[in-house]
Write a protein that holds these residues in place. Structure first.
Motif, mmCIF file in Angstrom:
data_model
loop_
_atom_site.group_PDB
_atom_site.id
_atom_site.type_symbol
_atom_site.label_atom_id
_atom_site.label_comp_id
_atom_site.label_asym_id
_atom_site.label_seq_id
_atom_site.Cartn_x
_atom_site.Cartn_y
_atom_site.Cartn_z
ATOM 1 N N VAL A 28 -10.433 -12.635 -4.402
ATOM 2 C CA VAL A 28 -9.993 -12.159 -5.595
ATOM 3 C C VAL A 28 -9.599 -13.315 -6.484
ATOM 4 O O VAL A 28 -8.584 -14.158 -5.898
ATOM 5 N N LEU A 29 -10.108 -13.927 -7.461
ATOM 6 C CA LEU A 29 -9.618 -14.708 -8.315
ATOM 7 C C LEU A 29 -8.065 -14.706 -8.624
ATOM 8 O O LEU A 29 -7.673 -13.792 -8.906
ATOM 9 N N ASP A 30 -7.243 -15.852 -8.577
ATOM 10 C CA ASP A 30 -5.873 -15.896 -8.934
ATOM 11 C C ASP A 30 -5.833 -16.828 -10.066
ATOM 12 O O ASP A 30 -5.471 -17.948 -9.881
ATOM 13 N N PRO A 31 -6.017 -16.430 -11.352
ATOM 14 C CA PRO A 31 -5.772 -17.215 -12.403
ATOM 15 C C PRO A 31 -4.351 -17.943 -12.662
ATOM 16 O O PRO A 31 -4.453 -18.976 -12.834
ATOM 17 N N ALA A 32 -3.435 -16.971 -12.175
ATOM 18 C CA ALA A 32 -1.934 -17.840 -12.048
ATOM 19 C C ALA A 32 -1.846 -18.777 -11.154
ATOM 20 O O ALA A 32 -1.093 -19.790 -11.402
ATOM 21 N N LYS A 55 3.354 -12.665 -2.947
ATOM 22 C CA LYS A 55 4.685 -12.055 -2.881
ATOM 23 C C LYS A 55 5.209 -11.892 -1.670
ATOM 24 O O LYS A 55 4.782 -11.515 -0.606
ATOM 25 N N ARG A 79 0.587 1.439 2.078
ATOM 26 C CA ARG A 79 0.611 2.619 0.696
ATOM 27 C C ARG A 79 1.311 1.836 -0.672
ATOM 28 O O ARG A 79 1.118 2.651 -1.534
ATOM 29 N N LEU A 80 2.403 0.978 -0.508
ATOM 30 C CA LEU A 80 2.961 0.870 -1.848
ATOM 31 C C LEU A 80 3.122 -0.859 -1.813
ATOM 32 O O LEU A 80 2.652 -1.373 -2.972
ATOM 33 N N LEU A 81 3.456 -1.423 -0.865
ATOM 34 C CA LEU A 81 3.822 -2.911 -1.124
ATOM 35 C C LEU A 81 2.599 -3.658 -1.518
ATOM 36 O O LEU A 81 2.317 -4.584 -2.325
ATOM 37 N N ALA A 82 1.262 -3.350 -0.887
ATOM 38 C CA ALA A 82 0.086 -4.074 -1.254
ATOM 39 C C ALA A 82 -0.879 -3.161 -1.693
ATOM 40 O O ALA A 82 -0.799 -1.809 -1.164
ATOM 41 N N ASN A 83 -1.803 -3.544 -2.548
ATOM 42 C CA ASN A 83 -3.112 -2.682 -2.808
ATOM 43 C C ASN A 83 -4.264 -3.250 -1.935
ATOM 44 O O ASN A 83 -4.781 -4.212 -2.155
ATOM 45 N N VAL A 85 -7.193 -2.750 -2.207
ATOM 46 C CA VAL A 85 -8.648 -3.207 -2.869
ATOM 47 C C VAL A 85 -8.427 -4.568 -3.261
ATOM 48 O O VAL A 85 -9.404 -5.115 -3.235
ATOM 49 N N ILE A 86 -7.243 -5.061 -3.440
ATOM 50 C CA ILE A 86 -7.127 -6.528 -4.030
ATOM 51 C C ILE A 86 -6.324 -7.388 -3.205
ATOM 52 O O ILE A 86 -6.224 -8.727 -3.219
ATOM 53 N N ARG B 58 3.167 -3.903 -8.952
ATOM 54 C CA ARG B 58 1.635 -3.960 -9.646
ATOM 55 C C ARG B 58 1.611 -2.845 -10.802
ATOM 56 O O ARG B 58 2.225 -1.991 -10.566
ATOM 57 N N LEU B 108 -5.453 -15.590 -18.008
ATOM 58 C CA LEU B 108 -4.237 -15.401 -18.376
ATOM 59 C C LEU B 108 -3.547 -14.706 -19.588
ATOM 60 O O LEU B 108 -2.375 -14.163 -19.424
#
Lengths: 96, 217
Positions: A28-32, A55, A79-83, A85-86, B58, B108
């Protein structure tokens, strides 16, 4: 003067320190992150070929034992802290 | 026949939706606080745009646990029509009613402009009247609209004809130019563009009307 009688012995529930690191999956691209890498170079810090932002979630958790603490934190992370999918996550756990 | 618009703390397009569906299109609409658990009597539900729960963690990650959304899962399973717009689309992916995820725009920037769109699939009621291959223009306004999914999920979307809308000029880096998708059954649509902002001829076109009319047709 009053006397209190404890009917049940005091139970001490261990407290755990946990840190969950959540990272964008490598695909997954991380533009930030890319923008921050660009700023590092403008600051004059050279040689950074990769910069990815994630994070860190720090927690204190009371649980009867380490296995149970781990079970709860894995559920929370998934279930919450990470998704998933990405994002990927990893868990660091220690007795406090 | 009535439409429910679920309002989260931080929603900011809920009134726009109501203006479009009720003010412009004459369909009975009521706004529901996210703690509502009773969706009976509703024929369709809209998750509006905005920043539910401040988009903490998120986008959509906290809203997903709202009581109304637990009821929404059953509502959708029974074939009720569900439309997620912008933040509502993000919530639907976090909830698992739609696959994939919405991530930070590749450049961004928060992008706020009219986006030309192509109808990829007109099989769902939402886009039937536009026709496959049709074109429309809807406003977009988002910072995190880059649709991401695995190769397997993309193939599944293609195989199920579930890619509803593509950008004419990909503004945010979305996989396969995806602007909106449906679930397998077609009763749930999520999209980043704002059809409710294209219903009043006084403020930017009427290309969104037919999509909102599909809430109750």
């Amino acid at each position: 003067m009053s006397v209190r009688i404890h009917k049940a012995p005091l139970e001490i529930v261990p407290r755990y320190q946990a840190r969950v690191l959540v990272r964008l999956r490598p695909s997954v691209l991380d533009p930030a992150g890319e923008a921050t890498r660009g700023a590092a170079s403008r600051l004059g810090v050279e040689g950074i070929s990769k910069l990815r932002i994630g994070k860190a979630v720090e927690m204190e958790l009371d649980a009867p034992d380490e296995a149970e603490a781990r079970r709860r934190l894995e559920l929370l992370s998934d279930r919450l802290l990470a998704n998933p999918v990405i994002e990927d996550w990893s868990l660091e756990l220690q007795d406090s | 026949m009535s439409i429910g618009v679920i309002v989260f703390p931080g929603s900011n397009c809920d009134r726009d939706v109501q203006w479009a569906t009720e003010g412009c299109l004459g369909m009975t609409t009521r706004r529901l606080w996210h703690e509502e658990t009773d969706l009976s009597g509703l024929n369709a539900v809209v998750l509006p745009g905005g920043f539910s729960y401040g988009d903490y963690l998120r986008c959509g990650a906290i809203a997903r646990f709202a009581p109304a959304l637990q009821a929404l899962v059953d509502f959708a399973a029974q074939g009720g029509r569900v439309l997620g717009i912008c933040n509502g689309f993000q919530v639907l992916t976090e909830l698992g009613l739609l696959p994939g995820a919405l991530t930070r725009n590749s450049e961004l920037h928060f992008i706020c402009e009219d986006a030309p769109l192509d109808v990829v699939s007109a099989r769902s009621p939402w886009l039937q009247s536009y026709g496959s291959g049709g074109h429309l223009t809807l406003p977009i306004a988002h910072g995190e609209g880059r649709y991401q999914c695995s190769d397997d999920t993309l193939k599944q979307l293609q195989d199920e004809d579930a890619i509803a809308l593509r950008y004419g000029h990909n503004p945010n880096g979305s996989v396969a130019d995806i602007a909106g998708i449906t679930n397998t059954a077609g009763n749930v649509l999520g999209l980043m563009p704002h059809p409710e902002r294209a219903c009043d001829p006084a403020t930017g076109g009427v290309d969104g009307r037919a999509m909102l009319e599909a809430l109750l047709d």
